[in-house]
Motif scaffolding. Structure first.
Motif, PDB file in Angstrom:
ATOM      1  N   GLU A  34     152.888  49.274 -17.815  1.00 47.40           N
ATOM      2  CA  GLU A  34     152.088  50.150 -16.975  1.00 47.40           C
ATOM      3  C   GLU A  34     152.225  49.703 -15.530  1.00 47.40           C
ATOM      4  O   GLU A  34     152.403  48.505 -15.248  1.00 47.40           O
ATOM      5  CB  GLU A  34     150.617  50.120 -17.394  1.00 47.40           C
ATOM      6  CG  GLU A  34     150.358  50.707 -18.779  1.00 47.40           C
ATOM      7  CD  GLU A  34     148.879  50.638 -19.155  1.00 47.40           C
ATOM      8  OE1 GLU A  34     148.135  49.911 -18.452  1.00 47.40           O
ATOM      9  OE2 GLU A  34     148.490  51.296 -20.135  1.00 47.40           O
ATOM     10  N   GLN A  37     150.476  54.474 -10.013  1.00 49.02           N
ATOM     11  CA  GLN A  37     151.315  55.534  -9.445  1.00 49.02           C
ATOM     12  C   GLN A  37     151.472  55.405  -7.936  1.00 49.02           C
ATOM     13  O   GLN A  37     152.467  55.848  -7.373  1.00 49.02           O
ATOM     14  CB  GLN A  37     150.732  56.903  -9.792  1.00 49.02           C
ATOM     15  CG  GLN A  37     150.829  57.264 -11.275  1.00 49.02           C
ATOM     16  CD  GLN A  37     150.306  58.665 -11.545  1.00 49.02           C
ATOM     17  OE1 GLN A  37     149.457  59.173 -10.828  1.00 49.02           O
ATOM     18  NE2 GLN A  37     150.823  59.298 -12.599  1.00 49.02           N
ATOM     19  N   ARG A 104     159.781  55.996  -2.460  1.00 47.60           N
ATOM     20  CA  ARG A 104     159.744  56.336  -3.874  1.00 47.60           C
ATOM     21  C   ARG A 104     160.458  55.203  -4.610  1.00 47.60           C
ATOM     22  O   ARG A 104     161.580  54.835  -4.270  1.00 47.60           O
ATOM     23  CB  ARG A 104     160.464  57.666  -4.124  1.00 47.60           C
ATOM     24  CG  ARG A 104     160.466  58.072  -5.601  1.00 47.60           C
ATOM     25  CD  ARG A 104     161.353  59.284  -5.845  1.00 47.60           C
ATOM     26  NE  ARG A 104     160.847  60.475  -5.142  1.00 47.60           N
ATOM     27  CZ  ARG A 104     161.466  61.060  -4.145  1.00 47.60           C
ATOM     28  NH1 ARG A 104     162.616  60.556  -3.686  1.00 47.60           N
ATOM     29  NH2 ARG A 104     160.965  62.141  -3.565  1.00 47.60           N
ATOM     30  N   LYS A 122     159.428  54.398 -14.906  1.00 51.84           N
ATOM     31  CA  LYS A 122     158.300  55.061 -14.249  1.00 51.84           C
ATOM     32  C   LYS A 122     158.581  55.132 -12.749  1.00 51.84           C
ATOM     33  O   LYS A 122     159.416  54.389 -12.226  1.00 51.84           O
ATOM     34  CB  LYS A 122     156.994  54.307 -14.508  1.00 51.84           C
ATOM     35  CG  LYS A 122     156.579  54.256 -15.971  1.00 51.84           C
ATOM     36  CD  LYS A 122     155.262  53.525 -16.139  1.00 51.84           C
ATOM     37  CE  LYS A 122     154.901  53.328 -17.601  1.00 51.84           C
ATOM     38  NZ  LYS A 122     154.690  54.602 -18.304  1.00 51.84           N
ATOM     39  N   GLU A 123     157.859  56.007 -12.076  1.00 55.22           N
ATOM     40  CA  GLU A 123     158.037  56.191 -10.635  1.00 55.22           C
ATOM     41  C   GLU A 123     156.744  55.839  -9.912  1.00 55.22           C
ATOM     42  O   GLU A 123     155.644  56.191 -10.360  1.00 55.22           O
ATOM     43  CB  GLU A 123     158.437  57.636 -10.334  1.00 55.22           C
ATOM     44  CG  GLU A 123     158.912  57.852  -8.901  1.00 55.22           C
ATOM     45  CD  GLU A 123     159.476  59.240  -8.686  1.00 55.22           C
ATOM     46  OE1 GLU A 123     158.745  60.086  -8.134  1.00 55.22           O
ATOM     47  OE2 GLU A 123     160.636  59.480  -9.098  1.00 55.22           O
ATOM     48  N   VAL A 124     156.886  55.134  -8.804  1.00 53.65           N
ATOM     49  CA  VAL A 124     155.728  54.688  -8.014  1.00 53.65           C
ATOM     50  C   VAL A 124     155.918  55.135  -6.571  1.00 53.65           C
ATOM     51  O   VAL A 124     157.033  55.057  -6.035  1.00 53.65           O
ATOM     52  CB  VAL A 124     155.585  53.146  -8.053  1.00 53.65           C
ATOM     53  CG1 VAL A 124     154.376  52.702  -7.234  1.00 53.65           C
ATOM     54  CG2 VAL A 124     155.479  52.654  -9.486  1.00 53.65           C
ATOM     55  N   GLU A 125     154.851  55.592  -5.961  1.00 51.14           N
ATOM     56  CA  GLU A 125     154.876  55.877  -4.528  1.00 51.14           C
ATOM     57  C   GLU A 125     154.289  54.670  -3.793  1.00 51.14           C
ATOM     58  O   GLU A 125     153.188  54.223  -4.101  1.00 51.14           O
ATOM     59  CB  GLU A 125     154.054  57.130  -4.208  1.00 51.14           C
ATOM     60  CG  GLU A 125     154.051  57.477  -2.719  1.00 51.14           C
ATOM     61  CD  GLU A 125     153.224  58.705  -2.400  1.00 51.14           C
ATOM     62  OE1 GLU A 125     152.208  58.561  -1.671  1.00 51.14           O
ATOM     63  OE2 GLU A 125     153.573  59.796  -2.886  1.00 51.14           O
TER      64      GLU A 125
END
Length: 358
Positions: A34, A37, A104, A122-125
């Motif tokens: 996990e 975001q 990104r 997963k993608e995180v800003e």
């Protein structure tokens, strides 16, 4: 007719190739990792450092992009929470600028969970926020813990000596900074007729620089702490380092051991050349020496003749011939110009060429 395995997922009832949950149900019950975001990265607006928790981390990166990417990778990596059952985890982080203040980030991870290989992405800003780090804040506020006061004994130091002392200080600061002393900086410096005062962020760095000056010049250093307050129950001090470089310098001509000596090096010992014989000699730095002249006061004359251990020269003032002992450093020939110093009624040849310089 297709053969079946006879094994079914206990959760969804789909046929499986192995006993237990199918891949989809296993991934649903056992999330590999996990990560939030949205994350924030804090970088210093004045120096190449970034913040992790309450601590600022220095870097030597030269560009804003490199600093932000390094900080992003560190912050995202710390934010990733792997499954507690994960074994041999591998995480890859790929930051990409959307604009100068937003990135990104793709986070890829793989590991073995309860014996099964899993991978996920997963993608995180990441949003960039600029602050002023603790050290830059202190520098801007004139913070200092140590003061180095460089003076000379019984004289004013020369500009050359002060320039050399300052170079030693800045060299020590540079080394201390590389070694991780975040307070290794010069807050201010003041040129005075009697010397120079340098305000330093770090007491330890001030002490190292003061000792380095004395190691090079000779002389003494005296520490004087002053209580200026308290923090977290501990007393805070500012320390003044009174550096005193010797009265005698290279180029001085002194009475050492009853002999006339041209001083060539000053440090823990004062060494030079005995002018009457040309032999090297030295004395401890704390020996009191009488200054007789300086190489800058040399006068030119002519070497008339040479015979055995004696030479005949012209007195540089009266131009009368006089015979003196030949020093071993003499390489001139009769008729050549030589440089000498006259002390009382005695004349001494100097080694080297113009005014005794090589």
């Amino acid at each position: 007719m297709a053969m079946t395995s006879g094994l079914f997922c206990p959760k969804c009832g789909k046929e499986t190739e192995a006993e237990g949950l199918c891949t989809a149900c296993f991934r649903e019950e056992h999330v590999l990792f996990e990560v939030p975001q949205v994350l924030e990265v804090k970088i210093c607006a004045k120096c190449p450092s970034y913040k992790v928790g309450e601590q600022w981390i220095d870097t030597k990166l030269e560009t804003y992009e490199d600093l932000v990417k390094k900080a992003t990778i560190k912050i995202v990596d710390l934010a990733v929470k792997m499954n507690k059952e994960a074994e041999s985890p591998r995480i890859k982080i790929f930051p990409e600028f959307i604009n100068p203040n937003v990135l990104r980030v793709r986070v890829q991870a793989e590991a073995y969970v309860l014996g099964r290989h899993m991978s996920d992405e997963k993608e995180v800003e990441v949003r960039v926020r600029k602050e002023t780090c603790d050290i830059c804040s202190r520098i801007a506020g004139g913070y200092y813990e140590g003061i180095i006061q460089v003076r000379a004994q019984n004289r004013f130091p020369t500009k050359k000596e002060m320039g050399k002392a300052l170079k030693i200080i800045y060299d020590v600061v540079k080394k201390a900074e590389k070694a991780g002393d975040r307070l290794a900086f010069v807050t201010d410096e003041f040129d005075l007729p009697e010397g120079v005062d340098v305000y330093m962020g770090s007491v330890n760095c001030s002490r190292q620089a003061s000792r380095a000056i004395v190691d090079d010049f000779g002389g003494t250093v005296l520490e004087s702490p002053k209580l200026v307050g308290a923090k977290d129950g501990k007393d805070l001090y500012r320390v003044t380092f009174a550096v005193r470089i010797p009265e005698i310098v290279a180029g001085d001509i002194v009475n050492m051991h009853g002999k006339v000596v041209l001083v060539e090096k000053v440090g823990k010992r004062i060494s030079g050349t005995e002018l009457s014989s040309g032999h090297s000699t030295s004395a401890p730095e704390d020996v009191k020496l009488e200054k007789l002249s300086n190489r800058s006061e040399a006068m030119s004359t002519v070497l008339v003749s040479e015979e055995g251990n004696s030479v005949q020269i012209l007195d540089p003032v009266t131009y009368e011939p006089m015979t003196i002992k030949k020093p071993i450093f003499l390489t001139r020939s009769p008729g050549d110009e030589i440089w000498v110093v006259k002390i009382n009624n005695d004349v001494f040849l100097l080694p080297g060429g113009n005014r005794g310089k090589e």
